[in-house]
Design a protein around this motif. Structure first.
Motif: not given
Ligand code: NTF
Length: 839
Positions: A171-174, A625-630, A742-755
């Protein structure tokens, strides 16, 4: 109630059988008459679907000729037969496959063209027959293709689900959403033949009584309860290069209760059809779980319905030959595709003892010489266990029989291993939990003469782990390996026309299509520059075909010259799509850090994902959801110079696989070592000249052995080290790989789809940290990234890559479904081909 015709009348019938002709004029005539007569459409009122249907009918007529010839030949020769019992057959589309097997594709192409249509368009009208989840169901379909091609007297038995595996929508939200797959739509299915004369009754519930039989002996009798009718539908399976045609018989549930007129007349319309609906519900829907057992009552009823109808049919056919029961195992072999049809074991025992009046031991001797069992997984959550109270309610007599089977088995076991209650408990078919459970895998082992795993490593794990205690009693001979295989007809000949032509032209014949070992003769061209050029060009054509599909359907532009890195399979934690997308994030962040100069050295990549999650599998859905967001972030980031694209192909299925598989440079098969029993798509990709990035697991290992370790990228913890690492992590926590951190921090920091989205991924990340990283993503991460670096480096060297790619295809002869099916026939079924005309 079949009528026996006198020879005169029979002659008449035979004289009026008119063989189908395959010249273009005859084909056109058939398509036109099916359009007008079968479909009642006319040339002024046509659409592609109608012409597809008419064409399919014309092809089916030709298949039927072979089908009838085959039945006649088998009937006359009366050989031993084999039945492949499988709750899943993931067949895909039938038309293109049939055209190739009948060797009439060119003639049909021209005929359809003359009639104003394009065959390629018509092929696209067909719905996949998707009566399976993944590898297990597709394997069954590949084996049916091979058995038909090799003229084995083998039939498949399965269920005719009205809804196959759901259609996946992103769906549109991935997120994944599911839509029912009502594949038997109003247009009807030209690839099945309803057999309204082949019906059996199947009983449920009720109670057990004692009765005295004709011989004056006292026997148990299953009485009362409900009855449902099973009706047969036959799906013809064309063989290649033979007049032989196989068959899959699928059962559909029908109500036995006639329409309830009393309720209807009372105005209670709902109730008058309720019984009917209830019965038909049985075969409504395929359970959408892959490698996961849920234990639902309706599923147990499906399994018994399937087994009961199939055995009645098998026995009916056997009795027709007037043979005695003791000859049954010489005439019939039954293969159990996983534990799903294991109730066939107590069911045959019940028929022999309760109904046919045999003594228990004689019956059990027959049963255990008929059945063989293929195990497809060692994952504990996938092993079927049925609660004893549920089984007692639905199948009261079978429950008693299972207890007796268990008792006699444990008594014999105890004679060999005295005074070891613990051991007896561990091998008992009944698990002493609350409630008690029937361990179906153990029942299958005890009731079968042979148990096989599906790849060398998996078959070892069966012996050393899953069934280790049984080896002590039976010895190791009962447990064998038959490494999976795939049909080269669909997975090369049909799916990859460009490569098919190049191979045939180079080898000078089509022999490879049925003798896949012939591919080894490609080895001598591996370093031939002009051959390499043609080889690279074929791959580029296939990548372009996929790129076009992606552009048309998803509106994402990908460069066919980039490295195509593909992971398509069911989404499961053990398959580690999560690890893949984490590495993609790592790559993305790395690109961001590089200077323009450094970027010139980089290999552009297109990372392609596809696959369904079980609807109730929360973590797998988060991975999607993570794949589609990335993908959303990466594909819209103009600053990375198109060095990376991420594509999620929705609704991965057989017909999409036919486009995807030929288009890979690299495909990923990266399960935690010891978890993927075999894998079969790994074979498909390599057969089509794709290299593997994989773990030392399942059939990857044997692929490496066949093609050479220099032609595969392997990494990761070995299976015999996994348990130690898990143990260590459990007590000392998970040592987090620094790059992964580093990768996990990037996700947690909202780099993919915001907080807000980042919080959605919390539970997913927790599987690594607090969850103890059961699948060893952190432990394998460094090696995984190193392997990716090697892939990147090698891809720049087009010549070496081409050489390796050629050697991949050349080394895949062993993985033909023909080889695998022959192994089953020789080592398990004791089955010989019947005699039929070659094409
Ligand atoms: C699957 N098993 C395995 O997970 C695959 O590795 C294997 O290739 C296929 O079977 C075919 O052998 C299952 O689907 C199941 F049901 F056993 F979990």
């Amino acid at each position: 109630h079949h009528v026996q015709l006198q020879s005169e009348a029979l002659k008449e019938w035979k004289q009026h059988i008119e063989p189908k002709k395959n010249d273009i004029e005859s084909i056109k005539k058939d398509i036109v008459s099916h359009t007008l007569e079968t479909l009642c459409r006319n040339p002024y009122n046509l659409d592609k679907m109608a012409v597809y249907q008419a064409t399919a009918h014309a092809v089916r007529d030709r298949l039927l000729e072979d089908w009838n010839l085959t039945q006649e030949a088998i009937h006359q020769q009366n050989p031993k037969r084999c039945y492949y019992l499988s709750m899943e057959f993931l067949i895909g589309r039938a038309l293109d496959n049939a055209l190739h097997c009948l060797e009439v594709k060119d003639a049909y192409k021209q005929s359809v063209k003359d009639l104003g249509f394009s065959l390629e368009d018509l092929l696209e009208q067909e719905r996949d027959a998707a009566l399976g989840n993944g590898g297990l169901g597709r394997l069954a379909a590949c084996y049916m293709d091979a058995a038909a091609t090799l003229d084995y007297p083998t039939w498949g038995y399965g269920l005719r689900y009205q809804y196959g595996i759901f259609k996946q929508i992103i769906n549109n939200e991935g997120y994944q959403t599911e839509v029912p797959d009502y594949w038997l739509n109003a247009d009807g299915n030209p690839w099945e033949f309803p057999r309204s004369d082949i019906k059996y009754e199947v009983q449920f519930y009720g109670y057990v009584a004692t009765k005295v039989n004709e011989k004056g002996e006292s026997r148990m009798s299953w009485e009362g309860g409900d009855k449902v009718q099973a009706m047969a539908y036959d799906v013809p399976i064309p063989g290649y290069d033979t007049k032989g045609c196989g068959n899959i018989r699928l059962w559909s549930a029908k109500s036995l209760k006639t329409f309830d007129f009393a309720s209807f007349n009372d105005g209670d319309y709902d109730r008058s059809v309720a019984d009917q609906k209830n019965a038909e519900n049985l075969t409504s829907v395929l359970y959408p779980n892959d490698n996961h057992n849920v234990g639902k009552e309706l599923r147990l009823k499906q399994e018994y319905f399937f087994v009961s109808a199939s055995l009645q049919d098998i026995i009916y056919r056997f009795k027709h030959t007037n043979a005695a029961w003791k000859e049954f195992p010489d005439k019939v072999a039954v293969q159990l595709n996983d534990t799903h049809p294991t109730l066939a074991i107590p069911e045959l025992q019940r028929i022999l003892v309760d109904i046919e009046g045999l003594e228990w031991d004689d019956a059990w001797d027959i049963v255990t010489r008929v059945f063989a069992f293929t195990n497809h997984t060692v994952l504990p959550e996938a092993l079927e266990c049925w609660s004893v109270p549920m089984m007692e309610k639905i199948l009261p007599r079978h429950m008693q029989i299972v207890y007796d089977i268990n008792l006699f088995f444990l008594q014999k076991f105890e004679k060999v291993f005295q005074n070891d209650r613990g051991l007896l408990n561990r091998v008992s078919i009944i698990e002493e939990s609350n409630p008690q459970q029937v361990r179906m895998a153990y029942l299958a082992v005890v009731g079968s003469h042979t148990v096989n795993g599906v790849a060398a490593l998996h078959s070892e794990l069966i012996k050393t782990e899953l069934f280790s205690e049984f080896i002590k009693y039976y010895g190791p001979e009962k447990f064998i390996n038959i490494t999976n295989g795939i049909t080269p007809r669909r997975w090369l000949y049909q799916a990859n026309p460009a490569l098919r032509e190049l191979i045939t032209e180079t080898l000078g014949s089509k022999k490879w299509v049925t003798h896949l070992d012939e591919l080894k003769n490609l080895k001598k061209y591996a370093e031939d520059k002009s051959f390499q050029k043609k080889w690279i060009d074929v791959k580029l054509q296939n990548k372009t075909r996929l790129a076009d599909w992606i552009k048309t359907h998803l509106d994402i532009s990908v460069d066919p010259h980039a490295l195509f890195d593909i992971q398509v399979k069911r989404i499961h934690e053990y398959k580690r799509q999560f690890m893949n997308i984490l590495s993609v994030i790592y790559r993305y962040k790395n690109i961001q850090l590089l200077s323009a100069e450094e970027r010139k050295e980089l290999t552009p990549r297109v990372v392609i994902f596809g696959g369904k999650s079980a609807p109730g599998y929360y973590i797998a859905k988060m991975v999607i959801k993570l794949i589609t967001t990335v993908a959303q972030v990466v594909n819209n980031d103009d600053s990375i110079d198109n060095l990376l694209k991420v594509v999620y192909i929705p609704d991965y299925n057989v017909s999409l696989a036919e486009i995807i598989v030929p288009a890979s440079d690299i495909s990923q098969h990266i399960s935690t070592a010891g978890t993927e029993a075999s894998g079969t798509s790994n074979m498909k990709f390599v057969l089509n000249g794709g290299l593997i990035l994989g773990t030392v697991d399942g059939a990857n290992i044997e692929i490496r052995d066949e093609i050479g370790e220099e032609n595969i990228f392997m990494f990761g913890t070995l299976s015999d080290k996994v348990a130690d690492i898990r143990h260590h992590q459990k007590y000392h926590g998970v040592p987090m790989d620094p790059n992964l951190q580093v990768v996990l921090h990037a996700i947690q920091a909202g780099e993919f789809g915001g907080f807000e989205t980042a919080s959605v991924f919390g539970p997913l990340i927790n599987t690594l940290t607090y969850g103890g990283d059961y699948y060893l993503i952190s432990a394998d991460f460094e090696q995984y990234l190193d392997a990716h670096d090697k892939v990147d480096a090698l891809f720049k060297d087009k010549t070496t890559w081409a050489k390796k790619s050629i050697l991949c295809t050349a080394g895949m002869g062993f993985f033909s479904a023909d080889r695998a099916t022959r192994e089953y026939a020789d080592k398990i079924w004791n089955l010989k081909p019947f005699t039929i005309e070659k094409k």
